[in-house]
Design an enzyme around this catalytic site. Sequence first.
Site, short mmCIF file in Angstrom:
data_model
loop_
_atom_site.label_atom_id
_atom_site.label_comp_id
_atom_site.label_asym_id
_atom_site.label_seq_id
_atom_site.Cartn_x
_atom_site.Cartn_y
_atom_site.Cartn_z
N CYS A 1 -1.31 8.33 7.48
CA CYS A 1 -2.64 7.96 7.00
C CYS A 1 -3.51 7.44 8.14
CB CYS A 1 -2.52 6.86 5.95
SG CYS A 1 -1.60 7.32 4.49
N CYS B 1 7.53 4.17 5.97
CA CYS B 1 6.69 3.93 4.80
C CYS B 1 7.50 3.44 3.59
CB CYS B 1 5.92 5.19 4.43
SG CYS B 1 6.97 6.60 4.12
N CYS C 1 0.84 -1.20 0.00
CA CYS C 1 0.00 0.00 0.00
C CYS C 1 0.88 1.26 0.00
CB CYS C 1 -0.93 -0.04 1.22
SG CYS C 1 -2.13 1.28 1.25
N CYS C 2 1.93 1.27 0.84
CA CYS C 2 2.85 2.41 0.86
C CYS C 2 3.59 2.54 -0.46
CB CYS C 2 3.86 2.27 2.00
SG CYS C 2 3.23 2.71 3.63
N CYS D 1 -3.36 3.71 9.53
CA CYS D 1 -2.09 3.25 10.10
C CYS D 1 -1.57 4.17 11.19
CB CYS D 1 -1.05 3.12 8.98
SG CYS D 1 -1.62 2.08 7.63
#
Length: 247
Positions: free
Chosen positions: A208, A234, A127-128, A211
Amino acid sequence: MPYSDIKLRIEEDVDQRLTRLNDELRDASAQTILRASILREWLGELTYVSSFGAESAVMLALIADVDPDLPIIFLETGMHFPQTLDYKEELIERLGLTNVRETPPSEEERLALDPKNTLWKTDPDACCELRKVRPLEPALRGFNAWITGRKRFHGGARMSLPVFEHADGRFKVNPLANWTQEDVQTYFKRRELPRHPLVAQGYPSIGCWPCTKPAEDPNDIRSGRWAGQDKSECGLHIDKNERPRVF
Ligand code: SF4
């Protein structure tokens, strides 16, 4: 710029330049480091990558004092707290910043890799990579150096952070590397800078929303980031060759 400086710059390799800059500026104030970087070393070649998080106002104010037109990259992951987006607008207005660039992930890639926006649950590294690491590279094109807001007191790998470093083909400038938590608080007060609204709710480090939690350990300001996971960064500051392959 004097001819002798230009000649020196052309003849230096990366290691020589890093040595010169760290020797000259490792103990300098953040203001001196920023002025040397923005106005001398990388004139027109420097950007700041900001999360508009809990401590970002400090660097943004320092930059605004030197050059409010400096390009500032905001990685618009689509997963920020609404409070962060409001705070970004407040700081832009308050500090007179004129060149904040929002950088979202490729919509085509997002639809292919994370159509339901739930990748953070199953694979936060991926996702990062999708939302931060990949979009940053094209955003940095044309810049030979970028400023970061990292500080040694954040702990982990940051404890040995130099003021100037070089990674993935670019220089990085860390003007606040030497700052303590108390320095940050003092600067907020002295400049009367607004705080991110979530700081008062126990969030000393803000990324975010999926997280980020309030800090679990008051002595570790990043303890609310990816809490309970084997992840603390990240990936933006991990060398390209050392990042896990996620796609
Ligand atoms: Fe995704 Fe979380 Fe990384 Fe944001 S911090 S890009 S939501 S994994």
